[in-house]
Design an enzyme around this catalytic site. Structure first.
Site, PDB file in Angstrom:
ATOM      1  N   TYR A 142       1.088  -1.483   0.051  1.00 28.03           N
ATOM      2  CA  TYR A 142       0.521   0.240   0.121  1.00 28.03           C
ATOM      3  C   TYR A 142       0.989   1.246   0.325  1.00 28.03           C
ATOM      4  O   TYR A 142       1.341   1.084   0.743  1.00 28.03           O
ATOM      5  CB  TYR A 142      -1.169   0.068   1.426  1.00 28.03           C
ATOM      6  CG  TYR A 142      -2.059   1.471   1.117  1.00 28.03           C
ATOM      7  CD1 TYR A 142      -2.867   1.325   0.276  1.00 28.03           C
ATOM      8  CD2 TYR A 142      -1.886   2.321   2.660  1.00 28.03           C
ATOM      9  CE1 TYR A 142      -3.516   2.371   0.587  1.00 28.03           C
ATOM     10  CE2 TYR A 142      -2.996   3.238   2.794  1.00 28.03           C
ATOM     11  CZ  TYR A 142      -3.441   3.025   1.474  1.00 28.03           C
ATOM     12  OH  TYR A 142      -4.108   4.215   1.510  1.00 28.03           O
ATOM     13  N   ASP A 237       9.357   2.698   0.215  1.00 29.80           N
ATOM     14  CA  ASP A 237       8.175   3.960   0.626  1.00 29.80           C
ATOM     15  C   ASP A 237       8.328   3.175   2.434  1.00 29.80           C
ATOM     16  O   ASP A 237       7.922   2.057   3.339  1.00 29.80           O
ATOM     17  CB  ASP A 237       6.776   2.966   0.888  1.00 29.80           C
ATOM     18  CG  ASP A 237       5.553   3.825   0.935  1.00 29.80           C
ATOM     19  OD1 ASP A 237       5.615   4.413   1.911  1.00 29.80           O
ATOM     20  OD2 ASP A 237       4.412   3.964   0.564  1.00 29.80           O
ATOM     21  N   LYS A 265       3.704   9.007   8.442  1.00 30.86           N
ATOM     22  CA  LYS A 265       3.013   8.460   9.808  1.00 30.86           C
ATOM     23  C   LYS A 265       4.076   9.237  11.466  1.00 30.86           C
ATOM     24  O   LYS A 265       4.258  10.247  12.105  1.00 30.86           O
ATOM     25  CB  LYS A 265       2.954   7.351  10.168  1.00 30.86           C
ATOM     26  CG  LYS A 265       2.119   6.592   8.741  1.00 30.86           C
ATOM     27  CD  LYS A 265       1.745   5.161   8.788  1.00 30.86           C
ATOM     28  CE  LYS A 265       0.512   5.127   7.944  1.00 30.86           C
ATOM     29  NZ  LYS A 265       0.599   3.601   7.035  1.00 30.86           N
TER      30      LYS A 265
HETATM   31  C1  LIG Z   1      -0.146   4.673   6.137  1.00 26.36           C
HETATM   32  C2  LIG Z   1       1.050   4.419   4.334  1.00 26.36           C
HETATM   33  C3  LIG Z   1       0.734   5.503   3.395  1.00 26.36           C
HETATM   34  C4  LIG Z   1      -0.426   6.297   3.404  1.00 26.36           C
HETATM   35  O1  LIG Z   1      -0.003   7.415   4.518  1.00 26.36           O
HETATM   36  P1  LIG Z   1      -1.340   8.316   5.105  1.00 26.36           P
HETATM   37  O2  LIG Z   1      -0.741   9.285   5.391  1.00 26.36           O
HETATM   38  O3  LIG Z   1      -2.122   7.551   5.294  1.00 26.36           O
HETATM   39  O4  LIG Z   1      -1.598   9.127   3.221  1.00 26.36           O
HETATM   40  C5  LIG Z   1       1.782   4.923   2.197  1.00 26.36           C
HETATM   41  N1  LIG Z   1       2.398   4.235   2.660  1.00 26.36           N
HETATM   42  C6  LIG Z   1       2.230   3.225   3.868  1.00 26.36           C
HETATM   43  C7  LIG Z   1       3.358   2.298   3.485  1.00 26.36           C
HETATM   44  C8  LIG Z   1       1.460   2.808   4.177  1.00 26.36           C
HETATM   45  O5  LIG Z   1       1.649   2.291   5.444  1.00 26.36           O
END
Ligand SMILES: *Cc1c(COP(=O)(O)O)cnc(C)c1O
Length: 426
Positions: A142, A237, A265
């Protein structure tokens, strides 16, 4: 009716599904979401006065637990001077300097407001810098909800049973190619089939949105080598793994270099923040230095910077938190395995650093296909039994269990006891 039930009824009238982010609605596990009033350390309290040991931690940001006094103080101290100016502040410089000092292989940072925005912007930069259009991502990873990334996305999209969203045009999705996690040959095939067209390979260095799937030995380095061979950029990511696996994130933990890194995060300390970072040469392609446009009214917001910077400072001052969290996660993982075996429950527990996930399946989970065969009905039962006992887990099989440095031995002992009872009663 409980207060949470009452609020959910009201919420459903004015918010789609009663929530502002799908997984919060508890659809994958049934029951009524808990409305939270406050959090302190490893514990959260709901509107009905029920207390839980929290293993969601706002989905990762609360690596030090809730309401850390240093972070709250930094926010109070900053906010009395005004909330936003849309002009530079010293805190943004300090934040970028801090990130560059902590994370290997990055020289410049651009702050944004979410992980989604970080990934979307990093992809634009990768395309702008290489002059190529296509992106390779992995099934079950994701990367936020930007159109190009809503293809084979895990997590919320997975739980909805609708991996591809309506409303995403063919045009937006056609340049996203899908490989299999932990399968280098699947990446090589795509690179060979699209010579000179792939701008970047984007990967969660530990896949943490299909449960938790660690990279196999050599997988990340293999991606590095393939990207070098084909002139593509490697994007880690690190929205979950950044500052969580280690102070320097997955690049430090696994010893593999990425060209661009996305964050979110943890760097907000609980405030809405994201960032992308890389070498000076790449980052100077971004406006106003270069031709890749990207902007944000509230980007680098001073209050958010104050919270994130305070959290990063604590992580720098107390490097031992990484060993503490990893040891706690191992403790839970080992006890879960033992309880599952004792009670004849088919379970695989994956764990890396402070991330773990029990899958209700017999077969080892090393990719999306393997994660998907997990018995989600069993997970739902287990989740609800744990909730009744006061342990708040992710309301979906395909999410991580986040351990923080605030989880005490007392919390851990309580948790594994509750898990033992819950698994016995499945
Ligand atoms: C949570 C997440 C996102 C998206 O971040 P948001 O702040 O929810 O937009 C992107 N990449 C990874 C790996 C994530 O866990």
């Amino acid at each position: 009716m409980s207060r949470s039930e009452e609020l959910f009824e009201r919420a459903k009238k004015v918010l789609p599904g009663g929530v502002n982010s799908p997984v919060r609605a508890f659809r994958a596990v049934g029951g009524n979401p808990r409305f939270i009033v406050k959090g302190l350390g490893s514990h959260i309290l709901d509107e009905d006065g029920l207390e839980y040991i929290d293993y969601v931690g706002s989905w990762g940001p609360m690596v030090l637990g809730h309401s850390h006094p240093d972070i709250l103080k930094a926010v109070y101290d900053r906010m009395v001077n005004g909330l936003s100016f849309g002009a530079p502040t010293a805190l943004e410089v300090e934040m970028a300097e801090k990130m560059v000092a902590m994370v290997p292989n990055i020289e410049m940072v651009r702050m944004v407001n979410s992980g989604t925005e970080a990934v979307m912007s990093a992809l634009r930069l990768a395309r702008g810098a290489t002059g190529r259009d296509k992106i390779i991502k992995f099934e079950g990873c994701y990367h936020g909800h930007s159109d190009a990334m809503l293809v084979g996305a895990g997590s919320g999209a997975l739980t909805q049973g609708e991996p591809d969203s309506k409303g995403v045009t063919k045009g937006a999705a056609q340049d996203t190619l899908m490989a299999q996690y932990n399968d280098l040959a699947s990446v090589e095939r795509l690179l060979d089939a699209n010579p000179g067209q792939v701008a970047a390979v984007i990967v969660e260095p530990v896949a943490a949105n299909m449960g938790v799937v660690p990279p196999k030995e050599g997988f990340l380095q293999g991606l590095r080598d393939l990207c070098d061979k084909h002139g593509a950029l490697l994007i880690f990511d690190e929205v979950i793994t950044g500052f969580r696996l280690a102070a320097g994130g997955a690049q430090e933990y696994f010893g593999v270099r990425a060209d661009l890194v996305t964050f979110g995060k943890i760097i907000g300390g609980g405030m809405p923040v994201g960032a992308y970072a890389g070498s000076r040469a790449l980052m100077e392609q971004v406006a106003p230095c270069g031709p890749v446009y990207q902007a944000g009214t509230l980007s680098g917001n001073p209050v958010a910077m104050a919270a994130g910077l305070a959290q990063l400072q604590i992580l720098t001052d107390h490097p031992e938190v990484y060993t503490v969290m990893e040891t706690s996660a191992q403790y839970i993982a080992n006890h879960l395995r033992a309880s599952a075996e004792k009670h004849g429950v088919k379970m695989q527990v994956n764990q890396v650093g402070s991330l773990l996930c029990p899958y209700f399946t017999e077969t080892p989970v090393d990719c999306f296909a393997a994660a998907k065969i997990s018995d989600t009905k069993k997970y739902a039962k287990y989740f609800n039994k744990m909730l009744l006992r006061g342990v708040y887990l992710a309301p979906s099989q395909f999410e991580a269990m986040f351990v923080s440095s605030a989880h005490t031995q007392k919390d851990l002992t309580f948790t594994v006891q509750a898990a033992d009872e819950s698994l016995a009663a499945l």
